[in-house]
Design an enzyme around this catalytic site. Structure first.
Site, PDB file in Angstrom:
ATOM      1  N   GLY A 211      -7.082 -17.589   0.832  1.00  0.00           N
ATOM      2  CA  GLY A 211      -7.485 -17.506   2.231  1.00  0.00           C
ATOM      3  C   GLY A 211      -7.182 -18.795   2.944  1.00  0.00           C
ATOM      4  N   THR A 218     -13.942 -22.890  -1.911  1.00  0.00           N
ATOM      5  CA  THR A 218     -14.602 -23.837  -2.802  1.00  0.00           C
ATOM      6  C   THR A 218     -16.103 -23.577  -2.838  1.00  0.00           C
ATOM      7  OG1 THR A 218     -12.908 -25.410  -2.142  1.00  0.00           O
ATOM      8  CG2 THR A 218     -14.791 -26.286  -3.323  1.00  0.00           C
ATOM      9  N   GLU A 435      -5.145 -23.389  35.925  1.00  0.00           N
ATOM     10  CA  GLU A 435      -6.143 -22.687  35.114  1.00  0.00           C
ATOM     11  C   GLU A 435      -6.581 -21.389  35.770  1.00  0.00           C
ATOM     12  OE1 GLU A 435      -6.721 -23.452  32.100  1.00  0.00           O
ATOM     13  OE2 GLU A 435      -5.567 -25.301  32.219  1.00  0.00           O
TER      14      GLU A 435
END
Ligand code: ADP
Ligand code: MG
Ligand code: ZN
Length: 624
Positions: A211, A218, A435
């Protein structure tokens, strides 16, 4: 967060503590103990006092050495050991004779001087030697994982976790239900092997967690260690990489030897791609001997033990396609456990897991935060929670609020808000229009996601403005129209600049990159063009690390492909332009509002958009 990397059997004391102890011992010996011993009851007098004493017949014994004259003087009826600096006095012997002083007596100080010598030179040396030996022994032990002495290079430095010593349980891993289920089965097998052998089922020898980075691979392995009541060996692939050829292979051998002795147990190899890369023949570099030997040894060892003994090998990687096929064949890592980026619900759960560690206001809405953090990995979400807590502290509050979380999403995803980078008014105006251009194009296309937040406060990531798009609900299938609309939204910023200022800026670089990527994927991989039908033009490798595309077509097709990409983007750019032209009044109104407010929310945006147009004359805002 501390992931429990500690060694359960011995605590590591940092090196500098030893140095401090040694220094302290030396200082104490030199300043306090030695002077006290050597000068115990020795009074230093000057020479004339000494002579005075001699004349008055107060002195009984005198010993002369290179530097000092030691004498015993009788003072108030008590004998006192004194010393004085030795002068070049030729008459001394006569004077002493005349006074009847005993010069030939045993030297009272010799023993003490001898003692001083031993204490100030020999003992520190002995202490140093002892400490040095002890330190080097400790270093050997910690390097070799055991009392291996000098030749402990070939030892694996796998850390052994005993039952639940990591303190991490499956409940600490949010989401990832599929992965947890598969791993639970392995844990169950190790606890009750009988249940499985009864019907003749055998566990896979190895399972590979694959992944993208930060999705909890982990963490899952550590949870397995916490849940399984068997020894757990954890080692990172890079720890096999050694300076000397053959050492990596020796470490692999040692690791499996230890595992066999401790069976049933789990061996976890993190970042296995470091050693498990495809072997590429001799190649030009020829420097991969060490890695290949290590890999070969790993393959051999995995074949060598039988899984009925109960040794299960877990490995994690974010580059599964770079692994050597031999590692993936049945009998080795034959089970793949996908650990994907969390979906909306998974994100919310991860946020909740991590938010338990901090104090938060009751009003915090995790579903909202999860929605705004689309695409974030577990590690990023953990980071968002921590950033929110840090912000609360910075503002002198006792708990984190919704606003803290929202700001920290932007910190983690878009970079820090830069307070000191000042845009000129002209720049600010351009960014405002840019924007709003994105947001307006997005909102006007029916399928486009509504806007969550628009801001023109610059970020450290380099983005001058930022339009956060949020999908109302997540979906995995995107239609051709949706993708086209997305491209149109990307081009909306630049389109607004063109429309209003009739000039263009560098501000669209990131939009261009994203639009191109999307358009290219549509044509080359999603089969969304008439020309190429369902033919793949590109292959993607490294899908978890951004994805590197490699062309899989002829040169002519490639040229055509490039042309099609340009056509696709241009069409959407024109569409965006049209949308903005039709809504130019709103564009001005919204851009002006953003220019003043600097940050506006999606709701504000939609409210203004749906209001009847205010009586602002078009083109005004652009002029100043
Ligand atoms: P990787 O997949 O790269 O090995 P890690 O397991 O190291 O990722 O995850 C890094 C950190 O991100 C973890 O320590 C944890 O705090 C957080 N994290 C990632 N995924 C999850 C999850 N599913 N649930 C809770 N925390 C997670
Ligand atoms: Mg990892
Ligand atoms: Zn833009």
């Amino acid at each position: 967060m501390n992931l429990g990397n500690k060694k359960p059997e011995k605590r590591q004391i940092p090196m500098y503590v030893y140095y401090i102890i040694v220094a302290a011992v030396i200082i104490i010996l030199n300043w306090i103990v030695f002077p006290a011993i050597s000068q115990r009851s020795v009074i230093t007098t000057d020479y004339s006092t000494f002579l005075n004493n001699v004349e008055r017949q107060n002195v009984s014994e005198v010993t002369v050495d290179d530097n000092y004259i030691y004498y015993v003087a009788r003072k108030d009826g008590v004998d006192t050991m004194c010393r004085t600096v030795r002068m070049d006095d030729p008459n001394l012997v006569e004077r002493l004779d005349a006074a009847g002083v005993n010069m030939s007596a045993a030297e009272p100080q010799t023993q003490s001087i001898f003692l001083t010598l031993i204490l100030s030179y020999a003992i520190p040396i002995v202490i140093f030697v002892l400490i040095g030996r002890w330190l080097s022994k400790k270093m050997m032990n910690s390097m070799g994982g055991g009392p291996g002495g000098m030749m402990s290079f070939g030892k694996s430095n796998a850390k052994v976790y005993v039952k639940s010593s990591t303190g991490i349980k499956f409940t600490d891993v949010a989401g990832e239900d599929e992965a947890k289920e598969l791993l639970t089965e392995i844990v169950d097998y190790l606890h009750n092997p009988g249940k499985y052998s009864e019907i003749g089922a055998s566990m896979p020898k190895g399972a590979l967690l694959v992944g993208p980075p930060g999705t909890g691979k982990t963490l899952l392995a550590k949870a397995v260690a916490g849940e399984a009541e068997v020894p757990f060996f954890s080692i990172s692939g890079s720890e096999f990489v050694e300076m000397f050829v053959g050492m990596g292979a020796a470490k692999v051998r040692d690791l499996f030897k230890q595992a066999n002795e401790k069976a049933p147990c789990i061996v976890f190899i993190d970042e296995i791609d470091t050693i498990g890369k495809k072997r590429d023949g001799a190649g030009f570099t020829g420097g991969n001997d060490e890695r290949e030997q290590t890999l070969n040894q790993l393959l051999t060892e995995m074949d060598g033990f039988d899984s009925s003994k109960g040794v299960v090998i877990l490995a994690a990687t974010n580059r599964p396609d770079s692994l050597d096929p031999a590692l993936l064949r049945p009998g080795r890592f034959d089970r793949r456990i996908p650990v994907e980026l969390p979906d909306l619900q998974g994100r919310e759960e991860i946020l909740r897991v991590h938010a338990k560690k901090i104090k938060i206001a009751d009003s915090v809405r995790f579903d909202e935060i999860a929605k705004a953090a689309a695409g974030a990995s577990g590690a990023e979400l953990a980071n968002i929670v921590n950033e929110a807590a840090l912000r609360a502290v910075r503002d002198g509050r006792k708990f984190a609020t919704q606003a803290d979380f929202e700001e920290s999403i932007e910190v983690v995803i878009a970079g820090y808000q830069k307070k000191n980078r000042v845009l000129s008014n002209k720049e600010k105006l351009i960014v405002s229009y840019h924007e709003i251009g994105h947001a307006l194009v997005a909102a006007k296309q029916t399928d486009s996601a509504p806007v969550h937040k628009i801001t023109i406060i610059p970020r450290t990531s380099g983005a001058l403005g930022y339009t956060m798009q949020v999908d109302e609900q997540e979906h995995y299938l995107m239609t051709k129209e949706e993708l086209e609309n997305k491209i149109a939204t990307f081009t909306g910023g630049r389109a607004a600049e063109e429309l209003i200022f009739h000039s263009i800026t560098t501000g669209a670089a990131n939009d261009i990159e994203q639009a191109t990527k999307l358009a290219r994927a549509m044509i080359s991989r999603y089969g969304m063009s008439d020309e190429f039908d369902m033919v793949a033009m590109e292959n993607i490798s490294n899908q978890y690390l951004g994805g590197d595309a490699s062309l899989a077509c002829s040169f002519e097709t490639q040229t055509l492909l490039d042309k099609k990409v340009v056509e696709l983007v241009r069409a959407q750019h024109e569409k965006a332009m049209k949308i903005l032209q039709e809504n130019i009044g709103k564009l001005h109104e919204l851009a002006k509002y953003l220019y003043e407010q600097e940050t506006i929310t999606g709701e504000e945006f939609m409210k203004i958009l749906q209001q009847p147009l205010a009586a602002v004359t078009d083109g005004q805002a652009a002029q100043d």
